[in-house]
Write an enzyme that holds these catalytic residues in place. Structure first.
Site, PDB file in Angstrom:
ATOM      1  N   ARG A 204      20.764 127.259 -15.102  1.00 50.84           N
ATOM      2  CA  ARG A 204      19.542 125.699 -15.164  1.00 50.84           C
ATOM      3  C   ARG A 204      18.886 125.517 -14.294  1.00 50.84           C
ATOM      4  O   ARG A 204      17.646 124.885 -14.926  1.00 50.84           O
ATOM      5  CB  ARG A 204      20.681 124.672 -15.468  1.00 50.84           C
ATOM      6  CG  ARG A 204      20.226 123.196 -15.985  1.00 50.84           C
ATOM      7  CD  ARG A 204      21.208 122.400 -16.261  1.00 50.84           C
ATOM      8  NE  ARG A 204      22.115 121.863 -16.163  1.00 50.84           N
ATOM      9  CZ  ARG A 204      22.688 121.703 -14.827  1.00 50.84           C
ATOM     10  NH1 ARG A 204      22.254 121.202 -13.637  1.00 50.84           N
ATOM     11  NH2 ARG A 204      24.021 121.739 -14.896  1.00 50.84           N
TER      12      ARG A 204
ATOM     13  N   TYR B  47      -2.322 111.886 -28.176  1.00 53.19           N
ATOM     14  CA  TYR B  47      -0.805 112.367 -29.211  1.00 53.19           C
ATOM     15  C   TYR B  47      -0.064 111.233 -29.283  1.00 53.19           C
ATOM     16  O   TYR B  47       0.816 110.489 -28.889  1.00 53.19           O
ATOM     17  CB  TYR B  47      -0.478 113.473 -28.788  1.00 53.19           C
ATOM     18  CG  TYR B  47      -0.145 114.176 -29.083  1.00 53.19           C
ATOM     19  CD1 TYR B  47      -0.460 115.574 -30.247  1.00 53.19           C
ATOM     20  CD2 TYR B  47       1.335 114.411 -28.272  1.00 53.19           C
ATOM     21  CE1 TYR B  47       0.754 116.125 -30.932  1.00 53.19           C
ATOM     22  CE2 TYR B  47       2.573 115.119 -29.042  1.00 53.19           C
ATOM     23  CZ  TYR B  47       1.792 116.060 -30.094  1.00 53.19           C
ATOM     24  OH  TYR B  47       3.205 116.955 -31.467  1.00 53.19           O
TER      25      TYR B  47
ATOM     26  N   ASP C 254      -2.808 115.133 -20.642  1.00 53.05           N
ATOM     27  CA  ASP C 254      -2.247 115.509 -21.757  1.00 53.05           C
ATOM     28  C   ASP C 254      -3.551 116.704 -21.287  1.00 53.05           C
ATOM     29  O   ASP C 254      -5.099 116.686 -21.854  1.00 53.05           O
ATOM     30  CB  ASP C 254      -2.393 115.241 -22.872  1.00 53.05           C
ATOM     31  CG  ASP C 254      -1.547 116.350 -23.930  1.00 53.05           C
ATOM     32  OD1 ASP C 254      -1.509 117.114 -23.920  1.00 53.05           O
ATOM     33  OD2 ASP C 254      -0.625 115.300 -25.038  1.00 53.05           O
TER      34      ASP C 254
ATOM     35  N   LYS D 247       0.909 125.282 -27.642  1.00 56.35           N
ATOM     36  CA  LYS D 247      -0.863 125.704 -28.302  1.00 56.35           C
ATOM     37  C   LYS D 247      -1.595 126.720 -27.987  1.00 56.35           C
ATOM     38  O   LYS D 247      -0.794 128.113 -28.228  1.00 56.35           O
ATOM     39  CB  LYS D 247      -1.736 124.505 -28.459  1.00 56.35           C
ATOM     40  CG  LYS D 247      -0.625 123.446 -28.417  1.00 56.35           C
ATOM     41  CD  LYS D 247      -0.352 123.466 -30.153  1.00 56.35           C
ATOM     42  CE  LYS D 247       0.456 122.274 -30.075  1.00 56.35           C
ATOM     43  NZ  LYS D 247      -0.116 120.908 -29.964  1.00 56.35           N
TER      44      LYS D 247
HETATM   45  C1  LIG Z   1       1.112 119.357 -29.408  1.00 60.24           C
HETATM   46  C2  LIG Z   1       0.655 118.642 -28.789  1.00 60.24           C
HETATM   47  C3  LIG Z   1       1.859 118.274 -28.177  1.00 60.24           C
HETATM   48  C4  LIG Z   1       2.816 119.353 -27.687  1.00 60.24           C
HETATM   49  O1  LIG Z   1       3.335 119.931 -27.997  1.00 60.24           O
HETATM   50  P1  LIG Z   1       4.996 120.432 -28.466  1.00 60.24           P
HETATM   51  O2  LIG Z   1       5.330 121.580 -27.906  1.00 60.24           O
HETATM   52  O3  LIG Z   1       4.587 120.156 -30.288  1.00 60.24           O
HETATM   53  O4  LIG Z   1       6.320 119.537 -28.203  1.00 60.24           O
HETATM   54  C5  LIG Z   1       1.241 117.101 -26.854  1.00 60.24           C
HETATM   55  N1  LIG Z   1      -0.017 117.590 -26.750  1.00 60.24           N
HETATM   56  C6  LIG Z   1      -1.146 117.291 -27.525  1.00 60.24           C
HETATM   57  C7  LIG Z   1      -3.098 116.999 -26.940  1.00 60.24           C
HETATM   58  C8  LIG Z   1      -0.556 118.199 -28.454  1.00 60.24           C
HETATM   59  O5  LIG Z   1      -1.544 118.830 -29.523  1.00 60.24           O
END
Ligand SMILES: *Cc1c(COP(=O)(O)O)cnc(C)c1O
Length: 403
Positions: free
Chosen positions: A63, A117, A189, A214
């Site tokens: 973990r 988001y 973010d 992404k």
């Molecule tokens: C997709 C996304 C997330 C979340 O990512 P996941 O891996 O899908 O949980 C967070 N912030 C932004 C700007 C995103 O486009």
């Protein structure tokens, strides 16, 4: 081979060399996939030393991660100027929530950018509220309103740039500095630009969060998130992630490392293609607005030029004066653009959206925009040939008006 960043190499080089120290990879190029939960100890004495050894980066229990995950952490830390360490999470959203839980306590107030988001907003309104954390949304383009949103219980501010879907570029150095003056932690973010396109900690933020799902993954086959920070917040992030029991699989960490190696090339290519497509859209009478920070004349372009060192293939456009059915005819006609959530993969995607339901502080349509210009589409530009994508969009626009 030692590849630990000495700060002299540029980001594109660090993407290649990062996380490849002999400790993780021995004499092969990539760290092996370490599938392990249990570590076997030679005797009771070494068992008792186990937790301490883990602090020095030795394997203790699954973990806490294993060399495959540590290699990824190290590579990401080397990319994020000002970071002391990086924590991995099973999704981008888990990275956001894990980071917020690391800094917030019951009774605190969290400020959230209104164009964050949508799931981030939902966490503020749901889980965090349940644990006694209050939230206030603010318009990140209005610095005066932002200043007055602080109170003596404000602990943290959640930023994002560009804004989700609507792509506004806010003044992060100012927003972060205003928070810091008040002893408030700023989290960002940074999924759109990544550390390559926006050095978030250098621009004044305390915690830089990326959905690795992404651009880092880059191939639409991986869910993961990361948060990087300087020493103080890195410790809190790590302790909190451990208490939440977060762990990512070594197979996924290996995929993320593989994706990372080519990320600068993919981002460069997507950005160039997105800009060409944005320019093409900008000249059309049936497009009211192109929301793309890299496009000269687009809202936020000047701040993007000032603060960013890169971009990506994600942007939006607003259709002029058509209804939702017309928009659906456009999107449904596209062959090269998949219809779907997410972005940052090698393949292009289109996502219709309306902003009203997910904004509470920012006006939409914006000042000076026609009321009828409300149906928008977000495009994630992939690695296909740019002219093929433009031809596909042209067929979509023809179908929109019944062609
Ligand atoms: C997709 C996304 C997330 C979340 O990512 P996941 O891996 O899908 O949980 C967070 N912030 C932004 C700007 C995103 O486009």
């Amino acid at each position: 081979m030692s590849s630990r960043g000495d700060g002299t190499h540029r980001p594109a080089t660090r993407v290649v060399t990062g996380g490849r120290s002999g400790d993780f990879a021995d004499h092969v190029v990539n760290p092996p996939v370490w599938r392990a939960s249990t570590h076997l100890y030679d005797d009771c004495a070494s068992l008792r030393e186990g937790p301490k050894a883990n602090a020095d980066g030795r394997f203790f229990y699954g973990r806490r991660g294993a060399p495959t995950q540590w290699a990824l952490c190290e590579a990401l830390t080397e990319l994020e100027a000002g970071a002391a360490g990086t924590v991995l999470y099973p999704s981008g959203l888990a990275a956001i929530v894990g980071s917020l839980m690391a800094v917030l306590r019951s009774g605190d107030v969290l400020l959230v950018a209104d164009n964050a988001y949508d799931p981030t907003r939902n966490t503020a309104m749901g889980l965090l509220k349940q644990f006694g954390v209050e939230h206030r949304f603010f318009d990140p383009l209005d610095l005066d309103a932002y200043r007055t949103a602080f109170c003596d219980r404000t602990r943290a501010v959640m930023l994002e740039v560009p804004g989700s879907l609507t792509m506004e570029v806010c003044d992060i150095p100012q927003l972060a500095a205003i928070a810091r003056e008040r002893g408030v932690v700023s989290l960002i973010d940074n999924t759109w630009a990544t550390a390559l396109g926006f050095p978030a900690l250098e621009r004044g933020c305390d915690i830089a969060i990326t959905a690795l799902t992404k651009h880092v993954g880059g191939h639409s086959d991986l869910m993961m998130g990361a948060a990087s920070a300087g020493e103080r917040w890195y410790r809190r992030l790590r302790i909190t992630a451990q208490q939440l029991g977060h762990v990512v699989s070594p197979d996924d960490a290996a995929l993320a490392l593989r994706g990372l190696r080519t990320m600068p090339l993919r981002l460069e290519r997507e950005t160039a293609s997105a800009l060409a497509i944005a320019e093409w859209l900008d000249q059309r009478d049936d497009v009211a607005h192109v929301l793309c920070p890299m496009l000269p004349g687009s809202p936020g372009h000047a701040l993007w030029q000032r603060d960013f060192t890169g971009a990506c293939g994600l942007f939006s456009f607003v259709i002029a004066g058509r209804d939702d059915a017309a928009r659906c005819r456009l999107v449904d006609r596209l062959e090269l653009f998949g219809i779907g959530y997410s972005w940052g993969g090698f393949e292009s995607l289109a996502l219709p959206f309306d902003v009203e339901p997910v904004r509470t502080k920012m006006a939409w349509p914006k000042d000076g925009w026609g009321l009828e210009d409300r149906h928008a589409v977000r495009l994630s530009i992939g690695l296909e040939d740019t002219d093929d994508l433009i031809a596909d969009l042209a067929r979509g626009f023809a179908a929109m008006d019944g062609g």
